[in-house]
Structure formats: C-alpha cells, structure tokens
Design an enzyme around this catalytic site. Structure first.
Site, PDB file in Angstrom:
ATOM      1  N   LYS A 184       0.848  -1.201   0.000  1.00  0.00           N
ATOM      2  CA  LYS A 184       0.000   0.000   0.000  1.00  0.00           C
ATOM      3  C   LYS A 184       0.881   1.248   0.000  1.00  0.00           C
ATOM      4  CE  LYS A 184      -1.761   2.625   3.029  1.00  0.00           C
ATOM      5  NZ  LYS A 184      -1.466   3.878   2.301  1.00  0.00           N
ATOM      6  N   GLU A 258       9.049   0.698  11.479  1.00  0.00           N
ATOM      7  CA  GLU A 258      10.121   1.696  11.343  1.00  0.00           C
ATOM      8  C   GLU A 258       9.458   3.053  11.472  1.00  0.00           C
ATOM      9  OE1 GLU A 258      13.110   0.898  11.301  1.00  0.00           O
ATOM     10  OE2 GLU A 258      13.326  -1.048  10.347  1.00  0.00           O
ATOM     11  N   CYS A 292      13.610  10.061   8.232  1.00  0.00           N
ATOM     12  CA  CYS A 292      13.341   9.706   9.630  1.00  0.00           C
ATOM     13  C   CYS A 292      14.566   9.784  10.528  1.00  0.00           C
ATOM     14  CB  CYS A 292      12.776   8.299   9.670  1.00  0.00           C
ATOM     15  SG  CYS A 292      13.828   7.128   8.785  1.00  0.00           S
ATOM     16  N   GLU A 391       9.543  15.468  16.505  1.00  0.00           N
ATOM     17  CA  GLU A 391      10.009  15.309  15.123  1.00  0.00           C
ATOM     18  C   GLU A 391       9.326  16.363  14.253  1.00  0.00           C
ATOM     19  OE1 GLU A 391       8.730  11.862  12.774  1.00  0.00           O
ATOM     20  OE2 GLU A 391      10.833  11.611  12.208  1.00  0.00           O
TER      21      GLU A 391
HETATM   22  P1  NAD Z   1       2.112   8.169   8.193  1.00  0.00           P
HETATM   23  O1  NAD Z   1       2.302   7.266   9.341  1.00  0.00           O
HETATM   24  O2  NAD Z   1       1.027   9.147   8.255  1.00  0.00           O
HETATM   25  O3  NAD Z   1       1.855   7.322   6.848  1.00  0.00           O
HETATM   26  C1  NAD Z   1       2.714   6.292   6.437  1.00  0.00           C
HETATM   27  C2  NAD Z   1       1.916   5.257   5.668  1.00  0.00           C
HETATM   28  O4  NAD Z   1       1.040   4.585   6.545  1.00  0.00           O
HETATM   29  C3  NAD Z   1       1.026   5.820   4.575  1.00  0.00           C
HETATM   30  O5  NAD Z   1       0.980   4.875   3.523  1.00  0.00           O
HETATM   31  C4  NAD Z   1      -0.332   5.937   5.267  1.00  0.00           C
HETATM   32  O6  NAD Z   1      -1.399   5.905   4.352  1.00  0.00           O
HETATM   33  C5  NAD Z   1      -0.315   4.710   6.141  1.00  0.00           C
HETATM   34  N1  NAD Z   1      -1.077   4.779   7.375  1.00  0.00           N
HETATM   35  C6  NAD Z   1      -1.217   5.839   8.220  1.00  0.00           C
HETATM   36  N2  NAD Z   1      -1.930   5.478   9.298  1.00  0.00           N
HETATM   37  C7  NAD Z   1      -2.227   4.165   9.156  1.00  0.00           C
HETATM   38  C8  NAD Z   1      -2.923   3.211   9.948  1.00  0.00           C
HETATM   39  N3  NAD Z   1      -3.455   3.539  11.128  1.00  0.00           N
HETATM   40  N4  NAD Z   1      -3.008   1.948   9.506  1.00  0.00           N
HETATM   41  C9  NAD Z   1      -2.455   1.590   8.327  1.00  0.00           C
HETATM   42  N5  NAD Z   1      -1.809   2.438   7.518  1.00  0.00           N
HETATM   43  C10 NAD Z   1      -1.678   3.714   7.933  1.00  0.00           C
HETATM   44  O7  NAD Z   1       3.523   8.816   7.976  1.00  0.00           O
HETATM   45  P2  NAD Z   1       3.947   9.896   6.921  1.00  0.00           P
HETATM   46  O8  NAD Z   1       3.632  11.231   7.465  1.00  0.00           O
HETATM   47  O9  NAD Z   1       3.430   9.536   5.580  1.00  0.00           O
HETATM   48  O10 NAD Z   1       5.529   9.634   6.904  1.00  0.00           O
HETATM   49  C11 NAD Z   1       6.398  10.342   7.724  1.00  0.00           C
HETATM   50  C12 NAD Z   1       6.772   9.551   8.960  1.00  0.00           C
HETATM   51  O11 NAD Z   1       7.426   8.345   8.608  1.00  0.00           O
HETATM   52  C13 NAD Z   1       7.739  10.307   9.826  1.00  0.00           C
HETATM   53  O12 NAD Z   1       7.341  10.235  11.175  1.00  0.00           O
HETATM   54  C14 NAD Z   1       9.045   9.571   9.641  1.00  0.00           C
HETATM   55  O13 NAD Z   1       9.945   9.684  10.680  1.00  0.00           O
HETATM   56  C15 NAD Z   1       8.588   8.182   9.412  1.00  0.00           C
HETATM   57  N6  NAD Z   1       9.611   7.419   8.698  1.00  0.00           N
HETATM   58  C16 NAD Z   1      10.292   6.440   9.356  1.00  0.00           C
HETATM   59  C17 NAD Z   1      11.291   5.745   8.714  1.00  0.00           C
HETATM   60  C18 NAD Z   1      12.061   4.658   9.415  1.00  0.00           C
HETATM   61  O14 NAD Z   1      12.628   3.829   8.727  1.00  0.00           O
HETATM   62  N7  NAD Z   1      12.100   4.614  10.713  1.00  0.00           N
HETATM   63  C19 NAD Z   1      11.587   6.022   7.410  1.00  0.00           C
HETATM   64  C20 NAD Z   1      10.883   7.038   6.760  1.00  0.00           C
HETATM   65  C21 NAD Z   1       9.877   7.710   7.427  1.00  0.00           C
END
Ligand code: NAD
Length: 486
Positions: A184, A258, A292, A391
């Site tokens: 997804k 992650e 991240c 963050e």
């Molecule tokens: P987000 O959590 O809002 O979304 C990430 C993905 O998850 C999207 O595809 C979204 O549609 C989906 N999603 C959101 N809530 C969900 C739920 N309850 N159930 C299932 N799917 C869900 O994050 P974002 O704003 O798109 O991305 C930024 C975040 O990602 C930052 O906090 C960043 O630090 C983190 N990040 C972490 C890593 C790592 O490897 N640790 C790498 C990159 C980004």
C-alpha cells in the site's frame, strides 16, 4: 494509461498479475510540491480491492507448486530479473518520485531509481547463499533440520518520503524469503508504484506474488487487520505505528515498525565540519529534512559553541533551494502545504521558546510557488524545548551547547526516540567510544546513512524489529525444526 507531457492517468489496479478495474470511481491525484500543479491520477483502492489483492496473494502463496515452494536459486533468478527491469526504469522512477514528493532529483536518481535494484540483488545473493534448510547434528543424538520458511502473505505499508527505497527494504527480503505481498503506497506518491508493477510484470514475477493498492490510512488499517495477512511491514509515523502495532498485538501478527526519530549529532571539539560539509548536510537535512533518521539535534561543546554555530550557519545558508527536478537543487519543497504549515508552526514555537534563528526561518523570496521553506538553523536551544523533542520532518536544525561529553551523551539519549545519531571528530577512536554509548539503532561517524548489508531500525518510539542485512530477511521467515531428520 494516458500520458501527456506533465501528467499520467492510470485507470486500473495491479492485482493478481493483471491490470484490473477498481471497485469504485474514486481517484488519488498527487500534486507536484515544487509547482503546486497536479501530476497525475490513479484509482483509489477500497476495502473490496484490498480483499481481492489479499486473496490473490493468498492463492499465490498457497499454490503447492508456487513461489513459496520454489528453491532459493529459482526465486533469486527472477528477483535479479526484477532488478534489471527496475534499473531500466530508474530515471523514470526518480522523476516520478521527485515530482510527487519534492526530493531533489540528484538524490532520487541513486536512492529511488537505483537502490531498489541493489536491494533486490543483495537479497537474491543472500537467499542463494543461505538456502532454505540447514542441518544440525542434534544434541541428543538425533539430527535436526531447521527450515527458514516464508512467513506468508505480507502487507507492506509505505510512506511518501522514500516511496521506492522503503518499499524495497520490504519487497526484496520478503520475495527472497518466498512471501507474497500486498503493497500500500502512500496517497502522496502513487505514480512510481505503477512503474514498479510494470517492472515486476516484465520480470516474470508470478501472478499474485506482488499486488498494489494505492490508498489512504483507513484502507491501510483494513489491510493491516485483514484475516488473510500473516505479517505487516510498516514505515511511517510513530502515531500510526502505535495503532498498527496494537492491531497486530491483538491478532498476534508479526510486525516490523520503522517509525519517527529525533536523532542527535554530537560534535567533538576536534570536529572538522567545513571539510565534511556534504556528509553533514546528508546526515542532518537530506530530502528537505524529510528523512526519519536525520540528526536534527546538534550538540556542540560550549567552549567552541559560537564557532560551530557559525560553521553550521555557513554550510546551511549556502544550500541551493529550488525545483526538485532541477539537478542543481540541494533543498526542494516540503511534500505538501500541510507539512509546510506544520514546519512553520514549529519555527514559531522555537522562537517563542527563546531559540535564535541564525539562517532561514522563512519562505524563500525567489520562489513564488511551491511548498518551500528555507533550511533553518536555531541556536541557543535547550534539549527540553519543543523543537528539540518533537520530530519536525522539515529542514530545521537545533544547536544545543554541552559542557562535558557525558552531558552530551546524556542529552542525546534523553529522547522519546532512538533511531539514528552521529559523532563528528577527527579522532575516530574517541568518536567510536562515544558512538558505542548512544542508545539508538544506528550511529554514524563523520557520516550517517544506512547500509543494506547491516540492520537498520530503532529503539523506544522509533520502532520494533530491524530491516536490511540478514536480519531483514529473517524478519520474513518462520523457523521450523524437523526432528530426527537425517
Ligand atoms: P504516516 O504514518 O502518516 O503514513 C505512512 C503510511 O502509513 C502511509 O501509507 C499511510 O497511508 C499509512 N497509514 C497511516 N496510518 C495508518 C494506519 N493507522 N493503519 C495503516 N496504515 C496507515 O507517515 P507519513 O507522514 O506519511 O511519513 C512520515 C513519517 O514516517 C515520519 O514520522 C518519519 O519519521 C517516518 N519514517 C520512518 C522511517 C524509518 O525507517 N524509521 C523512514 C521514513 C519515514
């Protein structure tokens, strides 16, 4: 598919190895954050489409002569072909990513266009080398066989900041292990997932092994809890990670998370930042601050604090801000207007709490459209201020003074998160000693990036489990012991 100069329109979904009509007419329209113009349209998958995708992945996994039953070498061959097909499309993928999320094209080329093939080849090599089954002598006189079996149907949920690289740290080990998948993508970055599907099809990945459902969080949550899914791989925010983790906990479903970070860069008194400017920018600001693991809390020795603040200010103020598709751009826009508003709010809070901006802090004057914000440095920040704790996910650095190295390490470790970190100094033995004391999943010396051959992940609110390295393969395998098996 309809392609014009600026936009791509997709009308179908890739499910069960075919292009199929979606269940509804709902669409996702990603926007180019450099220009605020739409860049295309794809169908939005709903719960029914997820049912079909999981069913296809389930059938492909359960097929007695199917992908999961193939020997490692046969799977590795197809995975390597997939790498070749992606490589052919690397330039296209890089452009698609940069025009949806604002990543500078100089970065999306190697990272989004190039890294997926590297990951696939690494895991193809690893599964070939490790095989599926190992023999052990047995302590009680009877030999055993330990099998590394695929965990099953994997739901991979990917964010927008590195839509390809973060998909492939899941896809490459999962496919090597023999899993089948439903991926997804995030609604901000969907066009590149179609190129991924085309490459998979061209490589001969069997029908149903890889299925893609572009959708938002509700549909993501439905996929996570779907009865046909065996394992979830998630990268994204800590908030979403908690919700996904609790669903998986309830279901006793294995999950890798992650999540977010607020990593520290510790400058030792002999740090030579001017000669490491490129590494420093990469570790603290890459991808417009939307990575991240970035080291956005910078700890500088009080005795040389002003000197370090000046050096950091010089490095950051010299960065070229512009359209993500311009090869000369070093800092592109933030992904969306919402994300820029969030970053601007943090800049206000930073000032209100006593921080002093030494460069940046505003929208760049030379750009009249796009979700840009100048890369920003705050001096005179304390580790308990909001901009040092939360963050921001934007190009905002906080420089914090320290008195002793023990104080610096204590402050670095005093965080809700525990993802990355870095130590900067010319005496690398001393830097290594400090690196050993940082409580995170990874630390770099005069540098920070991941390495596909070694585990990557976080502690505390930064996540659960590890991706990459042999550990990332093990995360998609179940162990089964057969006793008394000569
Ligand atoms: P987000 O959590 O809002 O979304 C990430 C993905 O998850 C999207 O595809 C979204 O549609 C989906 N999603 C959101 N809530 C969900 C739920 N309850 N159930 C299932 N799917 C869900 O994050 P974002 O704003 O798109 O991305 C930024 C975040 O990602 C930052 O906090 C960043 O630090 C983190 N990040 C972490 C890593 C790592 O490897 N640790 C790498 C990159 C980004």
């Amino acid at each position: 598919m309809i392609v014009t100069d600026e936009t791509t329109t997709q009308t179908q979904l890739y499910i069960g190895g075919e292009w199929v009509d979606p269940s509804t007419n709902n669409v996702i329209q990603p926007v180019n954050p450099s220009t605020e113009e739409p860049v295309g349209q794809v169908p939005e998958a709903n719960e029914k489409d997820v049912d079909r995708a999981v069913e296809a992945a389930r059938a492909a996994f359960d097929e007695p002569q199917g992908w999961a039953s193939w020997d490692a070498g046969r799977r590795a061959e197809i995975i390597e072909r997939f790498a070749d097909e992606l490589e052919k499309r690397g330039g296209e993928i890089a452009r698609q990513v940069s025009s949806q999320n604002g990543m500078p094209i100089s970065m999306s080329g190697p990272v989004e266009g190039g890294f997926p093939a590297v990951a696939l080849r690494y895991y193809a090599g690893l599964i070939r080398e490790q095989g599926i089954e190992e023999q052990r002598a047995g302590i009680f006189g009877r030999p055993t066989r330990v099998r590394h079996e695929p965990v099953g149907v994997v739901a991979a949920i990917v964010p927008w900041n590195f839509p390809q690289a973060l998909a492939f740290v899941k896809i490459a080990p999962a496919l090597a292990a023999g899993c089948t998948m439903v991926i997804k993508p995030s609604p901000e970055t969907v066009l590149d997932s179609y190129t991924l599907a085309e490459a998979a099809q061209a490589a001969g990945i069997p029908a149903g092994v890889l299925n893609i459902v572009p959708a938002g969080r509700e549909v993501g949550a439905y996929l996570v809890g779907h009865p046909g899914v065996d394992k979830v791989g998630f990268t994204g925010s800590t908030e979403a990670g908690r919700s996904i983790g609790s669903t998986c906990g309830q279901l006793l479903r294995p999950v890798t998370l992650e999540l977010g970070g607020k990593s520290a860069a510790i400058l030792l008194d002999d740090a030579d930042l001017p000669s490491l400017a490129a590494e420093f920018v990469d570790a603290t600001l890459q991808n417009n601050g939307q990575t991240c693991y970035l080291c956005t809390r910078i700890f500088a020795p009080r005795a040389k604090y002003n000197e370090f603040v000046d050096q950091i200010t010089d490095i950051v103020s010299s960065l070229r801000v512009g359209d993500a598709l311009d090869p000369a751009t070093q800092v592109g826009p933030l992904v969306s207007e919402r994300q820029r508003a969030r970053v601007e709010k943090y800049i206000e809070v930073g000032l209100a709490e006593g921080g002093r901006i030494t460069t940046g802090g505003k929208r760049p004057a030379h750009l009249d459209r796009g979700y840009f914000i100048e890369p920003t440095v705050f001096a005179d920040v304390t580790n308990d201020s909001t901009i040092a704790r939360e963050e921001i996910f934007g190009p905002v650095l906080a420089v914090i003074p320290y008195d002793t190295i023990d104080d610096a390490i204590a402050m670095a470790n005093d965080s809700e998160f525990g993802l990355g970190g870095s130590v900067w100094g010319q005496d690398t033995e001393r830097a290594l000693e400090v690196a050993r004391r940082i409580q995170t999943g990874g630390v770099g010396i005069n540098f920070y990036s991941h390495d596909i051959g070694s585990p990557f992940g976080g502690v505390k609110a930064s996540g659960l489990g590890r991706e990459q390295g042999p550990e990332g393969l093990a995360a998609y395998q179940n162990l089964k012991t057969i006793y008394n098996a000569p």
